[in-house]
Design an enzyme around this catalytic site. Structure first.
Site, short mmCIF file in Angstrom:
data_model
loop_
_atom_site.label_atom_id
_atom_site.label_comp_id
_atom_site.label_asym_id
_atom_site.label_seq_id
_atom_site.Cartn_x
_atom_site.Cartn_y
_atom_site.Cartn_z
N ARG A 108 -16.15 28.30 -16.32
CA ARG A 108 -16.37 29.18 -15.16
C ARG A 108 -16.52 30.64 -15.59
NH1 ARG A 108 -12.52 26.76 -10.29
NH2 ARG A 108 -14.00 25.17 -9.61
N LYS A 115 -10.31 7.07 -3.48
CA LYS A 115 -10.06 6.74 -2.07
C LYS A 115 -11.22 7.09 -1.16
CE LYS A 115 -5.10 7.12 -2.18
NZ LYS A 115 -3.93 7.83 -1.66
N GLY A 160 -14.56 17.72 -8.52
CA GLY A 160 -13.38 17.08 -9.08
C GLY A 160 -13.55 16.57 -10.51
N GLY A 163 -13.99 21.20 -4.75
CA GLY A 163 -13.91 21.02 -3.29
C GLY A 163 -15.13 21.55 -2.55
C1 3PG Z 1 -11.30 25.30 -7.09
O1 3PG Z 1 -10.89 25.34 -8.27
O2 3PG Z 1 -11.53 24.25 -6.49
C2 3PG Z 1 -11.56 26.61 -6.42
O3 3PG Z 1 -11.27 27.67 -7.26
C3 3PG Z 1 -10.81 26.71 -5.11
O4 3PG Z 1 -9.43 26.68 -5.33
P1 3PG Z 1 -8.46 26.24 -4.14
O5 3PG Z 1 -8.70 24.76 -3.93
O6 3PG Z 1 -7.07 26.56 -4.59
O7 3PG Z 1 -8.87 27.01 -2.91
MG MG Z 2 -9.73 22.89 -5.16
#
Ligand code: 3PG
Ligand code: MG
Length: 399
Positions: A37, A198, A355, A378
């Site tokens: 990142r 899941k 993920g 996410g």
């Molecule tokens: C991540 O790593 O998915 C993003 O930086 C968002 O982080 P968070 O899920 O803690 O909001």
């Molecule tokens: Mg996250």
């Protein structure tokens, strides 16, 4: 297509530009263990430096819940960032207030600084207008470059984009461009591979995908839930029996939409959940009662590779089996390698994210040949669900 300003449309020379990056990177004992990142944020920083901007980087790290938690400081990011960038990066121990304001006022054109974790202040997650104003005071222009945090309606992601002249950074542009070519207006046929444990966590995603793709491949633990819903016994496999009705609804909807759903036809089963455990390959209709499915079988993997060769676009999220535990990584490896080869030969556009996906593709040695790998977890999933991401919406509204 998302319409927003970029740093080409904004006056940045001599201006202090607040850039929301996502430096929520893997860290162990104060050391960054994966700088992906950080590297992916460099194009925006370099372009701003070249344009003579004063660059002030904002990020969250972890979930400190509104208090300063020393273990969640962003300071360990400074050294790998300045090494990757090839120039010094200054740091302020707070993202608002006197220390941040002093640092901001001392920056010269072409200099770069990072501010401490935004989530040390409760106002960040609350999108508190007073916190937005305290951030806005530090600069003249805002660039949203954290696609991976764009699903959070937080102050630095959403509020700040409405408080200053705002646009998208290079990474944000690139992510949206590739996601658009994969699902917005893709070349057909379009396939999606969705794996993972899941279905309960991926319901909306599956619901959106059956409307958009021609071929939906379901793998991982989720596939067991679908098999069970069709009356196929899955032994001791991970399975959400309470989701059977939901799974059947998704299959009905797919049929109505003309989306071809592919479930495994054979499986690798074991009595033990461990790397290297004794295993056998069986048709999914003959899973022994005392075993669990840990991977899709070789016939399934070969069939998937064949089907993908007829597709023009692929979106991939989640592994097909327990890829962390060889030999139960075989199906993920071979299908990912097939997708990578098709991409390399120019017949497939392949986009992956979310993920475990990036780790699974890297494990397969397939990541380098995919067309695009998103930095998002996410946010990638919410995008696949068809949701409007607040951080993207705010940039569009600012255009
Ligand atoms: C991540 O790593 O998915 C993003 O930086 C968002 O982080 P968070 O899920 O803690 O909001
Ligand atoms: Mg996250």
């Amino acid at each position: 297509m998302a319409r927003f300003k970029t740093l080409d449309d904004l006056e940045v020379a001599g201006k202090t530009v607040l850039v929301r990056v996502d430096f929520n990177v893997p860290m162990q004992e104060g050391q960054v263990t994966d700088d992906t990142r950080i590297r992916r944020a460099l194009p925006t920083i370099r372009d701003l430096v070249a344009a003579g901007a004063k660059v002030l980087l904002l990020s969250h790290f972890g979930r400190p819940k509104g208090k300063a938690v020393p273990e969640m400081s962003l300071e360990p990011v400074v050294a790998p960032l300045s090494a990757a960038l090839g120039q010094d990066v200054a740091f302020a121990g707070d993202c608002i207030g006197p220390e941040a304001e002093k640092l901001a006022s001392e920056l010269a054109a072409g200099e770069v600084a990072l501010l401490e974790n935004l989530r040390f202040h409760a106002g960040e997650e609350a999108n508190d207008p007073a916190f937005v104003a305290a951030l806005a005071r530090l600069g003249d222009v805002y660039l949203g470059d954290a696609f991976s945090a764009a699903h959070r309606a937080h102050a630095s992601v959403e509020g700040l984009a409405r408080a200053l002249p705002a646009g998208a950074g290079r990474l944000m542009q690139e992510e949206l461009l590739h996601l658009q070519s994969a699902l917005g207006s893709p070349k057909r046929p379009v396939a999606a591979v969705v794996g993972g444990a899941k279905i309960s966590s991926k319901l909306e995603l599956l619901g959106n995908l059956v409307e958009k793709v021609d071929l939906l491949v379901i793998g991982g633990g989720m596939a067991n839930t679908f098999l069970n819903a069709q009356g196929v016994p899955v032994g001791k496999s991970l399975c959400e029996t309470e989701m059977a009705e939901t799974a059947r609804q998704i299959l009905d909807r797919a049929e109505a939409e003309g989306c071809d759903v592919v479930l495994p036809s054979d499986a690798v089963v074991s009595r033990e959940f461990a790397a290297g455990a004794a295993h056998e390959i069986v048709p999914v209709t003959a899973v022994p009662q005392d075993t669990m499915i840990l991977d899709a079988g070789p016939a399934t993997a070969a069939d998937l590779a064949r089907r993908l060769s007829a597709c023009k676009t692929l979106v991939w999220n989640g592994p097909l089996g327990c890829f962390e535990m060889p030999p139960f990584d075989a199906a993920t490896n071979s299908v990912a390698q097939a997708a990578a080869a098709l991409t390399k030969s120019g017949s497939l556009l392949s986009v992956a994210g979310g993920g475990d996906t990036v780790a699974a593709l890297a494990h397969a040695g397939a990541d380098k040949d995919f067309s695009y790998i998103s930095t998002a977890g996410g946010a990638f999933l919410e995008w696949l669900e068809g949701k409007t991401l607040p951080g993207v919406q705010a940039l569009e509204d600012a255009a």
